[in-house]
Write a protein that holds these residues in place. Structure first.
Motif, PDB file in Angstrom:
ATOM      1  N   SER A   1     -29.051  55.616  11.401  1.00  0.00           N
ATOM      2  CA  SER A   1     -28.077  56.708  10.638  1.00  0.00           C
ATOM      3  C   SER A   1     -29.264  57.644  10.323  1.00  0.00           C
TER       4      SER A   1
ATOM      5  N   PRO B   1     -28.020  58.917   4.966  1.00  0.00           N
ATOM      6  CA  PRO B   1     -27.617  57.499   4.544  1.00  0.00           C
ATOM      7  C   PRO B   1     -25.988  57.428   4.906  1.00  0.00           C
ATOM      8  N   ASP B   2     -25.271  58.344   5.161  1.00  0.00           N
ATOM      9  CA  ASP B   2     -23.958  57.975   5.332  1.00  0.00           C
ATOM     10  C   ASP B   2     -23.553  58.230   6.752  1.00  0.00           C
TER      11      ASP B   2
ATOM     12  N   ASP C   1     -23.933  56.358   9.282  1.00  0.00           N
ATOM     13  CA  ASP C   1     -23.131  55.269   9.873  1.00  0.00           C
ATOM     14  C   ASP C   1     -21.843  54.885   9.568  1.00  0.00           C
TER      15      ASP C   1
ATOM     16  N   TYR D   1     -31.662  53.523   8.065  1.00  0.00           N
ATOM     17  CA  TYR D   1     -31.641  54.884   7.406  1.00  0.00           C
ATOM     18  C   TYR D   1     -32.862  55.773   7.673  1.00  0.00           C
TER      19      TYR D   1
ATOM     20  N   ARG E   1     -29.169  58.172  -3.108  1.00  0.00           N
ATOM     21  CA  ARG E   1     -28.580  57.976  -1.928  1.00  0.00           C
ATOM     22  C   ARG E   1     -28.684  56.645  -1.463  1.00  0.00           C
ATOM     23  N   ARG E   2     -29.988  56.058  -1.633  1.00  0.00           N
ATOM     24  CA  ARG E   2     -30.369  54.674  -1.185  1.00  0.00           C
ATOM     25  C   ARG E   2     -29.290  53.775  -1.842  1.00  0.00           C
TER      26      ARG E   2
ATOM     27  N   GLU F   1     -26.177  54.116  -2.911  1.00  0.00           N
ATOM     28  CA  GLU F   1     -24.834  54.524  -2.101  1.00  0.00           C
ATOM     29  C   GLU F   1     -24.769  53.775  -0.813  1.00  0.00           C
ATOM     30  N   ALA F   2     -25.802  54.200  -0.009  1.00  0.00           N
ATOM     31  CA  ALA F   2     -25.937  53.315   1.286  1.00  0.00           C
ATOM     32  C   ALA F   2     -25.965  51.982   1.213  1.00  0.00           C
ATOM     33  N   LYS F   3     -26.453  51.275   0.235  1.00  0.00           N
ATOM     34  CA  LYS F   3     -26.380  49.707   0.074  1.00  0.00           C
ATOM     35  C   LYS F   3     -25.035  49.307  -0.277  1.00  0.00           C
TER      36      LYS F   3
ATOM     37  N   LEU G   1     -31.012  46.059   5.835  1.00  0.00           N
ATOM     38  CA  LEU G   1     -30.954  47.476   5.665  1.00  0.00           C
ATOM     39  C   LEU G   1     -32.471  47.953   5.557  1.00  0.00           C
TER      40      LEU G   1
ATOM     41  N   HIS H   1     -20.389  56.582  -0.830  1.00  0.00           N
ATOM     42  CA  HIS H   1     -21.285  57.571  -0.998  1.00  0.00           C
ATOM     43  C   HIS H   1     -20.708  58.618  -1.751  1.00  0.00           C
TER      44      HIS H   1
END
Length: 642
Positions: free
Chosen positions: A364, A367-368, A370, A392, A458-459, A461-463, A476, A588
């Motif tokens: 990705s 981070p969004d 994906d 990411y 952002r990390r 949110e990705a999690k 991840l 996100h």
């Protein structure tokens, strides 16, 4: 002579000589060599070379090639005079967005051109002096003997330089007001459209057309529509680039992607006889279905004959045989098992049944990407019990609003106070962050602390999104590739360190599937750089044992979608699965409602993705296949197989 005649037929609709190269790197090298040859030829007889330069992402690889030839082949610029096309007004030369700074960073600081032979419009002069300044700029070009070569890019409005729609063909250097679309396209460089200057100083169309030679370049799918208008359309003020059709020594240089809408690329059968391979047959049949509004199996001999495809009918007909062939090919792209269906016959499926379960890495770029581009497929892979990793590639930290940082800083401050966990050092740091943001100038680069906080936002949110999709946190991988970490839209060149990070992950996981972003119209170029890193890493690993059983799938969705004739794996989504994908995207939060860098499409990313997924499903339906709510499409990358 026959080859020349065929070429003339292929370029029948093209009103400007146009060359198409495999990619931007190859094309840029070609342009760089032409410029170098002219410089060397003039140097050999003691003549000055006068060059018109452009800014933006398009010419940067040309400048890289000129720098390489200067360093490695002794190309000297001592006898070169340059004039740049334009500059924002007002604009300080040391500003991040200044074209003075751009040209210094990308070219002039790395070659031996005398400083007094470089001319770039001055964005600092008093407004009442602009008219006289522009007149003098024109005179300097004339005093230098006129432009030998003028390099150009092209904007989405068809502007060349900053000559916006409505510019006259005899216009000279002047102060102009920027078009709204141009300002929107520049918004990412200024961290917000509201900070983009409304005016600029630009060479006029007439000044450009006075050059002895004009080379206009364009890269990427995003430029394909305006290139078609420029090269094949009529001359009109609404598209200033069409004025190049009047020039007797202009040339358009394209990569494959930016050329895709030209008739010779999109529908070559309308121009000449074709060498019909499987790929072209499928492309032609899909086009014909859309042209006559029929599903594949209802096309007739008459449809083929009446729409320029009679030679296909002659070689492979009747229509029934061609229709059935293409119908079966398209049908075999559709699968509800993106990781392969275990214990099933897989000869007509896009993915292998074995091994099962598979190890898959979803790369990705941001981070969004994906969940935006392949969230439904990602969820399906997890539910079908494959081992899914998400990598990411960048922190995505520049795409976070300052307000979000303030919100998180306030949370930490109040949390510490509530639980009596205040620490003087932490409080000082938080205070400094707030002060920096409050005093921050538009487009100013964030401090390291703020970049770190934005990256953490952002990390997190990705999690959350990955957790919602069922991917455990230990699968991840936050790669934080160094090329991205500048705090600016402009990134560092891709380095061996970036590629080594990808190589290490690949060799650790040993995947059976690699998913990567093939969405190369990303206006900021991050997707393109990230894909280059992945492909470079895979090439390095191509002799590894695990690579012999690894498929590479390219997805799209955030910025564009694959044409249906290109799709090799189509994963259908039910209404419930599409809703679940949307909820994953919603995790996100910093990108919700209004992303910081929306590009030319102002809609939220989930809206873009859903519309494209639904349109793909509709196209399959119209071609005569089952009616699905949405479809995510993938193309298999096979270059490493060669």
């Amino acid at each position: 002579m026959q080859n020349d005649a065929k070429k003339n037929r292929l370029t029948y609709y093209e009103n400007i000589p146009t060359d198409i190269f495999k990619d931007a790197t190859t094309a840029s090298k070609h342009v760089g060599e032409e410029i170098a040859n002219l410089i060397q030829e003039n140097n050999s007889v003691g003549q000055t070379t006068v060059l018109g330069f452009a800014t933006g992402s398009t010419p940067t690889q040309v400048y890289d090639e000129l720098i390489r030839m200067h360093n490695e082949e002794g190309l000297t610029f001592q006898n070169v005079i340059t004039f740049n096309l334009d500059e924002y007004f007002p604009m300080e030369p040391e500003s991040l967005q200044s074209y003075v700074r751009f040209m210094n960073e990308h070219l002039f600081n790395h070659i031996d051109i005398p400083e007094d032979q470089v001319h770039i419009p001055d964005g600092t002069i008093a407004e009442e002096d602009v008219a006289e300044y522009c007149k003098n700029y024109e005179q300097k070009i004339q005093d230098a003997g006129g432009l030998d070569i003028q390099l150009l890019g092209i904007g989405r409005t068809g502007h060349i330089g900053f000559n916006e729609p409505g510019s006259r063909p005899n216009s000279g250097t002047r102060l102009i007001t920027l078009d709204g679309i141009t300002r929107k396209d520049a918004a990412s460089d200024f961290f917000g459209e509201e900070y983009v200057p409304r005016r600029a100083i630009t060479m006029g169309v007439g000044t450009i057309l006075d050059a002895d030679r004009i080379i206009m370049m364009a890269w990427g799918e995003g430029k394909a529509p305006i290139i078609k208008e420029t090269v094949e359309g009529p001359i009109r003020e609404r598209v200033p680039a069409t004025y190049l059709q009047k020039h007797n020594n202009a040339q358009v240089i394209l990569d494959e992607a930016s050329a895709e809408n030209l008739t010779r690329k999109k529908t070559p059968w309308l121009l000449t006889t074709c060498n019909w391979d499987d790929k072209l047959i499928r492309k032609g049949v899909v086009w014909l279905c859309q042209k006559v509004d029929k599903p594949v199996l209802k096309l007739t001999d008459g449809d083929y004959n009446e729409h320029g495809m009679g030679d296909l009918l002659t070689q492979f007909g009747p229509a029934y045989d061609i229709n059935l062939k293409v119908f079966n090919e398209l049908q075999h792209t559709i699968t509800g098992w993106p990781g392969g269906k275990p214990n099933a016959e897989d000869i007509d499926r896009p993915e292998r049944a074995e091994p099962y379960p598979k190890r898959a890495i979803v790369f990705s770029p941001h981070p969004d990407d994906d969940v935006i581009s392949m969230g439904g497929t990602l969820i399906r892979l997890v539910e079908q019990e494959h081992e899914v990793h998400i990598a990411y590639q960048t922190s995505g930290n520049i795409a976070v609003f300052d307000d979000d940082v303030i919100r998180f800083v306030d949370f930490v401050s109040e949390y510490n106070e509530m639980f009596d966990m205040q620490q003087e050092e932490a409080e000082n740091m938080l205070g400094e962050i707030k002060q920096f943001i409050n005093q921050k100038e538009p487009a100013e680069v964030d401090s390291q602390a703020i970049k770190h906080i934005k990256g953490l936002i952002r990390r997190g949110e990705a999690k959350a999104a990955a957790r919602y999709c069922g991917v455990p946190e230990e699968k991840l991988h936050f790669l934080d590739m160094p090329f991205y970490e500048t705090g600016r839209v402009k990134k560092k060149p891709l380095s061996e360190d970036d590629i080594d990070i990808i190589i290490d992950l690949l060799r650790e996981v040993k995947p059976h599937q690699v998913y990567a972003a093939g969405d190369l119209s990303d206006p900021h170029g991050t997707h393109r750089v990230c894909l280059k890193a992945i492909l470079s890493a895979l090439k390095e690993c191509q002799d590894d044992d695990w690579m012999q059983d690894c498929y590479i799938w390219l997805y799209r969705g955030a910025w564009q979608e694959w044409d249906i004739n290109e799709i090799e794996m189509a994963v259908p989504l039910s209404p419930q699965e599409l809703a679940k994908k949307r909820r994953a995207i919603f995790k996100h939060q910093s990108q919700k409602d209004r992303p910081l860098f929306p590009g030319p499409d102002e809609r939220e990313f989930w809206q873009r993705a859903e519309q494209r997924n639904r349109e793909t499903a509709l196209l399959y339906d119209e071609l005569g296949f089952a009616e699905y709510e949405a479809i995510e499409g993938f193309v298999r990358y096979k270059e490493l197989d060669k």
